[in-house]
Design a protein around this motif. Structure first.
Motif, PDB file in Angstrom:
ATOM      1  N   SER A  28       0.812  -1.212   0.000  1.00 34.59           N
ATOM      2  CA  SER A  28       0.000   0.000   0.000  1.00 34.59           C
ATOM      3  C   SER A  28       0.846   1.263   0.000  1.00 34.59           C
ATOM      4  CB  SER A  28      -0.934   0.007   1.216  1.00 34.59           C
ATOM      5  OG  SER A  28      -0.190   0.073   2.425  1.00 34.59           O
ATOM      6  N   ARG A  29       2.157   1.135   0.341  1.00 30.11           N
ATOM      7  CA  ARG A  29       3.043   2.296   0.419  1.00 30.11           C
ATOM      8  C   ARG A  29       4.464   1.878   0.028  1.00 30.11           C
ATOM      9  NH1 ARG A  29       3.065   7.220   2.853  1.00 30.11           N
ATOM     10  NH2 ARG A  29       5.127   8.081   3.342  1.00 30.11           N
ATOM     11  N   ASN A  74       5.406   9.182  -1.566  1.00 30.74           N
ATOM     12  CA  ASN A  74       5.615   7.781  -1.189  1.00 30.74           C
ATOM     13  C   ASN A  74       4.321   7.062  -0.830  1.00 30.74           C
ATOM     14  OD1 ASN A  74       8.427   7.738  -1.525  1.00 30.74           O
ATOM     15  ND2 ASN A  74       8.746   8.674   0.483  1.00 30.74           N
ATOM     16  N   LYS A  75       3.209   7.778  -0.861  1.00 31.10           N
ATOM     17  CA  LYS A  75       1.924   7.168  -0.567  1.00 31.10           C
ATOM     18  C   LYS A  75       1.323   6.634  -1.862  1.00 31.10           C
ATOM     19  CE  LYS A  75      -2.368   7.942   1.995  1.00 31.10           C
ATOM     20  NZ  LYS A  75      -3.222   8.955   2.685  1.00 31.10           N
ATOM     21  N   PRO A 117       8.449   1.186   5.938  1.00 31.57           N
ATOM     22  CA  PRO A 117       7.833   2.220   5.090  1.00 31.57           C
ATOM     23  C   PRO A 117       8.701   3.470   5.024  1.00 31.57           C
ATOM     24  CG  PRO A 117       6.237   1.304   6.627  1.00 31.57           C
ATOM     25  CD  PRO A 117       7.578   0.785   7.054  1.00 31.57           C
ATOM     26  N   GLU A 162       7.491  10.357   4.926  1.00 33.79           N
ATOM     27  CA  GLU A 162       6.620  11.238   4.149  1.00 33.79           C
ATOM     28  C   GLU A 162       7.465  12.264   3.395  1.00 33.79           C
ATOM     29  OE1 GLU A 162       2.367  12.818   5.484  1.00 33.79           O
ATOM     30  OE2 GLU A 162       3.973  14.047   6.304  1.00 33.79           O
ATOM     31  N   ASN A 222       2.566   0.448   6.205  1.00 34.31           N
ATOM     32  CA  ASN A 222       2.413  -0.226   4.921  1.00 34.31           C
ATOM     33  C   ASN A 222       1.734  -1.570   5.129  1.00 34.31           C
ATOM     34  OD1 ASN A 222       2.927  -1.046   2.104  1.00 34.31           O
ATOM     35  ND2 ASN A 222       4.434  -2.427   3.003  1.00 34.31           N
ATOM     36  N   SER A 239       0.690   2.711  -4.131  1.00 36.32           N
ATOM     37  CA  SER A 239       0.720   1.248  -4.046  1.00 36.32           C
ATOM     38  C   SER A 239       1.630   0.686  -5.136  1.00 36.32           C
ATOM     39  CB  SER A 239      -0.690   0.683  -4.198  1.00 36.32           C
ATOM     40  OG  SER A 239      -1.265   1.067  -5.433  1.00 36.32           O
TER      41      SER A 239
END
Length: 412
Positions: free
Chosen positions: A35-36, A63-64, A50, A53, A401, A66
């Motif tokens: 997801s991240r 970075n957000k 993860p 930001e 994540n 998938s």
């Protein structure tokens, strides 16, 4: 009339093979979805933590996003060999590799060495020489997760070239002494150094000792090691060349336990110490330079533990894993110096403070075939970097994540 004599034919005992060589391995394919974006190895096959930001010009976190991938590079091939006795000891050897490659990019999919060692085994003493697991990685006690990471970031991982002596003290208690040199993976490289120069520059190998108890249902052990590495032999300057013998000296201590019966396996492990970068864990070391002098070093301390509980079902075996690791820094340094961090978990002025992971899986098994779906949630706490100690100073933020994956494997 004389009685008839009766004899019984005795089948000849087959001679023991002087040599015995066998192949083993598996063919494996993994599908993973995240997801991240995460810090990763080999095209996202192995996810670490993860990423922090990072905002674009419109305020969106780049970075957000998938990601997903299919890979078969973890497929493995090995050879086991047994030969004639040597000095009264049984001899055996293992040569094993996979297709994971040694670096990102062009080596992915190329065959690499995992294990290459020979063992001489007497009644109570055995000697192993060659490349095999770092002694902190315990083959009987490691996470049974479906992900190829085998608990990486929380459980030490990797291989080292070593000499290992194991002595049975009783039928169930052993002591193992190891002298090793880092090979894969290795400590971070200091500025102007070369790959694995910290280990090669050190005349003293890393020294390790470990006690282990092995019973019918229980395995438990503890140990520690001393490591003295020398990142550089000179400061690399073209105008003010200086010889150096500065070292990164560190210790680590660990303990583990496993309980297993026909229905369940419960495993636990904990480790704390300095400069554990080579185990693919958080940390490394900090370099400090005062004008006109050579760089000196301090290990960054890391603590980690994990628990894994799984069914021993023959056809269906669910399991759950929890891991936690913390960056404890290198200790505040108030001197007027320039600091450089040779560490995992640092990005610019931000650093990973801690990582937590929770995952659940189910192994579906029949004969030599296995399908393992798994859901994994990893949270990293990022903070502002305290440069003189490589720890998180403040402005902390949790970023998570979710990884879902399916692993399919056929063993032979």
């Amino acid at each position: 009339m004389k009685g008839l004599s009766q004899t019984t034919a005795v089948a000849p005992v087959p001679a023991e093979k002087e040599w015995d060589v066998s192949l083993y391995g598996f063919i494996r394919t993994d599908y993973m979805w995240d997801s991240r974006k995460s810090a990763q190895v080999r095209e996202d096959n192995l996810n670490l933590y993860p990423l922090d930001e990072v905002k674009d010009v419109t305020g969106k976190d780049v970075n957000k996003v998938s990601q997903s991938n299919f890979l078969s590079v973890t497929s493995r091939l090995g050879v086991k060999a047994k030969g004639p006795n040597v000095w009264g000891a049984k001899t055996s050897g293992v040569l094993e590799g996979d297709f994971f490659g040694n670096f990102e990019g062009s080596t992915i999919g190329l065959f690499r060495l995992r294990h290459g060692y020979v063992t001489l085994d007497w009644a109570k003493t055995s000697v192993t020489m060659g490349q095999t697991w770092y002694p902190q990685f315990v083959p009987e006690v490691f996470p049974g997760v479906a992900n190829f990471n085998t608990g990486i970031m929380f459980n030490p991982f990797g291989w080292a070239t070593q000499v290992k002596v194991k002595q049975m003290l009783t039928k169930s208690i052993s002591f193992t002494a190891v002298a090793y040199k880092e090979r894969e993976f290795t400590t971070a490289t200091a500025t102007t150094g070369s790959q694995n120069s910290a280990s090669m520059n050190s005349a003293l190998p890393t020294l390790h000792g470990q006690f282990q108890f092995k019973g019918k249902n229980i395995i438990a052990g503890f140990g520690g090691e001393y490591k003295s590495l020398q990142p550089l032999t000179n400061n690399g300057s073209t105008t003010n060349l200086l010889k150096t013998s500065e070292k990164v000296n560190s210790t680590s201590f660990f303990g583990y336990a496993k309980y297993s019966n026909d229905k369940i396996a419960i495993k636990a492990y904990g480790i704390t110490g300095g400069n554990m970068y080579n185990f693919v864990m958080l940390g490394g070391f900090t370099g400090r330079t005062i004008a006109g002098s050579v760089e000196s070093y301090a290990p960054i301390k890391t603590s980690s533990y994990w628990v894994d509980i799984a069914s021993n079902g023959k056809s269906i075996a669910p399991g759950i894993f929890f891991g936690y690791t913390k960056n404890d820094g290198s200790g505040e340094d108030k001197t007027k110096a320039t600091f450089v961090n040779y560490s995992r978990g640092i990005s610019g002025t931000r650093v990973v403070d801690k990582v937590m992971r929770l995952s659940g899986r189910v192994d579906f098994k029949q004969n030599k075939f296995r399908v393992s779906p798994e859901v994994e949630y990893t949270v990293a706490t990022w903070g502002d970097l305290a440069k003189s100690s490589a720890s998180a100073a403040g402005n902390k933020k949790n970023l998570g994540n979710v990884r879902t994956m399916i692993s399919c494997s056929y063993s032979f």
